[in-house]
Scaffold this motif. Structure first.
Motif: not given
Ligand code: ATP
Ligand code: MG
Length: 559
Positions: A310, A313-314, A317, A369, A372-374, A376-377
């Protein structure tokens, strides 16, 4: 050569003696004074002499047993014997060198042509066998009577008209008669009220007609005036040469205590079954709380585990938002280009801005990024799916499951426990068939085993490896979970499947994990085995049938 014929007149005494000797039973005749005038060989033996001649003319036999002597030695005139055509018979036991024999003596009067009594003729019939048979029959009858009288249950015999023929002492007592003689010849109408007697009579008629006995329960008054339950068996009696019954025998057993005991047992059984239900409920509560406890242990780790992606993701974002701001500023400047008074200057300023904000780098940064978000999700999704696989909430029925996915799901949940110090090795059979099982239960079993393996490494060497092997073997799937943790001493090994046995500190282990695992595997018709050596590690092996008779075990869901 012709065979000479014997002279047939009365002057041939030889012939008469021969005729007499052919009679197997002792025979002798006496004149009116009691002297023997004729006798046969058997009679000689009876009198204890060798030859008939020794008897002839003799009227005194002091050596005979008194009864025989009284019969043979005449003390009164022959006329006193009574009417001419009557005979007297008496039974006398006589001692012979080879034992005692009993004879029935029949004494007849000898009458001459003029009607005068001139003596007696006595025929003695050996009735030893009859006497013995009679004695035997009497003995057997007595034994039978004693036996029947000693049966504590009332026993009775009836004829085809339901009249009492006989019964034992207990039966007389039950009917409040002084003796069975007071019962014989009577019917139930003499002892019971009309309706009851009539129902007995009707039952018995049916037995007589069908030739089939009956056993039924009846309520009756006992000799001590109490209402009691009897179980009466009435069986038809057949004569040796008759196809239809000639009567019946009845045995009534007082089953009052038995019935009370049966009732008691039934009540106890109901109580037991209720207690069992309560126990089952308590057990399922325990299992649930064990599950919750292990979930509880996991929650902290999982929270931490989810926190990481998370944050990813934060942070992503946030950084994308910042990159976008820069990109947006560049776009804004680009949009203003057509209206610029000095386009050349405006383009220089735009290039300057691009340089300042790192316009081209921003795109690469956004791409990175986004990865990375993917990631994390994806990690969050994995954890959530692992959790839901583990619990399979609401799913309490047989289902087909992919064991490898289930193991992975459990490993995801345990990831934060295994993290740095424990390596997981997988030796999975690529051809492992899908399993029919209670998936959430099986997951719980896997979770218990893998958690224990992790604890065994943490509490032992601190670093190690867990090897999970799966293999299809005939109609079963074999799963083994091997760790190189602290292992077990024999005394621990002997108790690991006992509920509440734990070597872990208070708050860490409840000691229920393996007990529950054991019962889960059993409910799947499988087996669990254990090899362990202190200081070296442990291997738990599960053998689980691939197919289940789900219909049959529909009502016996595992806990
Ligand atoms: N892989 C293992 N290596 C060494 N000892 C083990 C292993 N698995 C189980 N044990 C021993 O068996 C005991 C009982 O295990 P069980 O899983 O039933 O209870 P627990 O792990 O102590 O508590 P929990 O109820 O939290 O599982 C453990 O306390 C431990 O001593
Ligand atoms: Mg355990």
């Amino acid at each position: 050569m012709s065979i000479p014929k014997p002279a047939t007149n009365e002057n041939n005494p030889f012939l008469w003696q021969k005729v007499l000797d052919t009679i197997p039973d002792p025979f002798f005749a006496q004149d009116s004074d009691g002297a023997i005038i004729a006798a046969n060989d058997s009679a000689a033996k009876l009198f204890g002499v060798d030859r008939v001649a020794q008897l002839i003319g003799n009227s005194s036999f002091p050596y005979l047993v008194p009864e025989l002597r009284a019969l043979v030695e005449r003390t009164e005139p022959v006329e006193s014997l009574g009417e001419a055509d009557s005979s007297q018979s008496s039974e006398i036991a006589v001692q012979f060198p080879d034992g005692t024999r009993t004879f029935e003596f029949k004494q007849n009067r000898l009458i001459d042509d003029t009607g005068n009594m001139i003596g007696t003729a006595t025929l003695a019939k050996d009735i030893t066998k009859n006497v013995e048979d009679k004695l035997q029959i009497e003995l057997e009858r007595e034994q039978l009577k004693t036996l029947i009288d000693n049966i504590p249950d009332p026993v009775f015999f009836k004829d085809t008209e339901s009249r009492y023929l006989n019964g034992n002492a207990m039966f007389a007592t039950c009917l409040r008669a002084n003796s069975i003689e007071d019962v014989v010849g009577k019917t139930d109408f003499d002892f019971f009220d009309y309706d009851l007697a009539r129902s007995f009579r009707e039952d018995e008629k049916k037995i007589m007609e069908s030739g089939v006995g009956v056993t039924q329960e009846e309520i009756n008054i006992s000799p001590d005036d109490k209402v009691r339950d009897y179980q009466t068996t009435k069986t038809p009696i057949f004569g040796s040469d008759s196809d239809s019954p000639i009567g019946l025998v009845g045995i009534a057993r007082d089953i009052t205590e038995l019935k009370t005991a049966r009732e008691e047992l039934r009540t106890r059984a109901t109580e037991l079954s209720k207690t069992l239900d309560k126990l089952k409920y308590a057990q399922s509560q325990l299992v649930q709380s064990e599950k919750m406890a292990s979930l509880g242990v996991l929650t902290a780790g999982i929270a931490h585990e989810i926190n990481n992606p998370i944050n990813f993701v934060y942070a992503g974002v946030h950084s994308i938002a910042k990159d976008f701001e820069d990109v947006r500023a560049v776009f804004k400047k680009t949009e203003q280009l057509p209206e610029a008074e000095n386009p050349k200057l405006a383009i220089e300023e735009l290039d300057q801005l691009k340089k300042e904000v790192g316009f081209h780098e921003a795109f690469t940064a956004i791409d990175e990024t986004l990865v990375d978000i993917r990631l994390g999700a994806k990690r969050i999704t994995e954890i959530v799916s692992g959790l839901s696989k583990f619990s399979r909430l609401g799913q309490e029925s047989w289902d087909v499951t992919n064991l490898h996915e289930d193991i992975e799901g459990v490993l995801v949940l345990l990831k934060n426990k295994t993290k740095n110090n424990i390596r997981i090795e997988r030796d999975f059979d690529p051809n492992l068939p899908a399993l029919v099982c209670f998936p959430s239960k099986l997951n719980q079993a896997l979770m218990n085993l893998i958690s224990n393996a992790i604890d065994a490494i943490d509490d032992g060497p601190g670093k190690g490896c867990i090897r999970i092997t799966t293999q299809a073997k005939e109609k079963t799937v074999v799963v083994s979970i091997a760790d190189d943790g602290m292992g077990m001493e024999d005394n621990v090994k002997a108790k690991v499947f006992d509920p509440f046995f734990t070597t872990k500190r208070v708050g860490k282990g409840t000691g229920l994990g393996l007990a529950i695992t054991y019962s889960i595997i059993q409910d799947h018709g499988g087996r669990i085995s254990l090899e362990s050596e202190s200081g070296k590690g442990s291997v738990f092996t599960l053998e689980i049938p691939i197919e289940q008779n789900t219909e049959e075990s529909q009502n016996s869901k595992p806990l």
